[in-house]
Design a protein around this motif. Structure first.
Motif, mmCIF file in Angstrom:
data_model
loop_
_atom_site.group_PDB
_atom_site.id
_atom_site.type_symbol
_atom_site.label_atom_id
_atom_site.label_comp_id
_atom_site.label_asym_id
_atom_site.label_seq_id
_atom_site.Cartn_x
_atom_site.Cartn_y
_atom_site.Cartn_z
ATOM 1 N N GLN A 44 14.709 8.443 -5.168
ATOM 2 C CA GLN A 44 14.522 7.993 -6.549
ATOM 3 C C GLN A 44 15.658 7.094 -7.022
ATOM 4 O OE1 GLN A 44 11.944 8.072 -8.344
ATOM 5 N NE2 GLN A 44 10.737 9.388 -7.028
ATOM 6 N N LEU A 45 16.871 7.383 -6.602
ATOM 7 C CA LEU A 45 18.017 6.575 -7.023
ATOM 8 C C LEU A 45 17.889 5.135 -6.518
ATOM 9 C CD1 LEU A 45 20.702 6.496 -8.493
ATOM 10 C CD2 LEU A 45 21.811 7.217 -6.371
ATOM 11 N N THR A 46 17.480 4.976 -5.279
ATOM 12 C CA THR A 46 17.295 3.638 -4.724
ATOM 13 C C THR A 46 16.205 2.881 -5.477
ATOM 14 O OG1 THR A 46 17.987 4.394 -2.528
ATOM 15 C CG2 THR A 46 16.714 2.345 -2.634
ATOM 16 N N GLN A 48 15.170 3.414 -8.494
ATOM 17 C CA GLN A 48 15.645 3.155 -9.849
ATOM 18 C C GLN A 48 16.574 1.941 -9.881
ATOM 19 O OE1 GLN A 48 17.849 6.424 -11.530
ATOM 20 N NE2 GLN A 48 17.325 5.841 -13.618
ATOM 21 N N ARG A 49 17.455 1.835 -8.908
ATOM 22 C CA ARG A 49 18.374 0.691 -8.844
ATOM 23 C C ARG A 49 17.624 -0.618 -8.601
ATOM 24 N NH1 ARG A 49 23.211 3.453 -5.340
ATOM 25 N NH2 ARG A 49 24.160 4.562 -7.081
ATOM 26 N N LEU A 50 16.629 -0.585 -7.718
ATOM 27 C CA LEU A 50 15.845 -1.786 -7.449
ATOM 28 C C LEU A 50 15.061 -2.214 -8.688
ATOM 29 C CD1 LEU A 50 14.468 -1.035 -3.868
ATOM 30 C CD2 LEU A 50 16.245 -2.675 -4.485
ATOM 31 N N LYS A 51 14.480 -1.254 -9.382
ATOM 32 C CA LYS A 51 13.717 -1.565 -10.593
ATOM 33 C C LYS A 51 14.618 -2.113 -11.694
ATOM 34 C CE LYS A 51 9.977 1.696 -9.748
ATOM 35 N NZ LYS A 51 9.282 2.906 -10.208
ATOM 36 N N LYS A 52 15.823 -1.567 -11.792
ATOM 37 C CA LYS A 52 16.776 -2.041 -12.793
ATOM 38 C C LYS A 52 17.191 -3.486 -12.483
ATOM 39 C CE LYS A 52 20.222 0.372 -15.402
ATOM 40 N NZ LYS A 52 21.187 1.432 -15.418
ATOM 41 N N ARG A 53 17.436 -3.762 -11.219
ATOM 42 C CA ARG A 53 17.792 -5.124 -10.795
ATOM 43 C C ARG A 53 16.644 -6.079 -11.112
ATOM 44 N NH1 ARG A 53 20.902 -9.264 -10.274
ATOM 45 N NH2 ARG A 53 20.471 -10.552 -8.495
ATOM 46 N N ARG A 56 16.633 -6.872 -14.790
ATOM 47 C CA ARG A 56 17.702 -7.815 -15.139
ATOM 48 C C ARG A 56 17.311 -9.241 -14.751
ATOM 49 N NH1 ARG A 56 21.197 -3.643 -13.390
ATOM 50 N NH2 ARG A 56 21.479 -4.657 -11.380
#
Length: 74
Positions: A44-46, A48-53, A56
């Motif tokens: 989930q962390l990975t 979440q980071r990809l979706k946040k990027r 942006r």
């Protein structure tokens, strides 16, 4: 230097090139997120980071498009 002042210092041709690069990266992230989700191999962390990027990048794309689109006075 913030993103807004960074945009104002670049000419339109540079912004168009950046826009295409950001759009391509946005599509690549979309493909990566889809692939990881379908395979079920991402934590989930990975994701979440990809979706946040990706978000942006979407915001940056919108800023550049706004800068390149002339204002229409109605």
């Amino acid at each position: 230097m913030n993103e807004q002042s960074d945009l104002s210092m670049k000419n339109d041709e540079v912004l168009r090139v950046e826009l295409e690069v950001f759009r391509h990266e946005h599509r690549d992230l979309d493909d990566a997120i889809r692939a990881l989700t379908e395979r079920g191999t991402a934590d989930q962390l990975t994701l979440q980071r990809l979706k946040k990027r990706k978000l942006r990048l979407k915001d940056r794309i919108a800023q550049i498009e706004d800068r390149l689109t002339p204002d229409i006075i109605a």
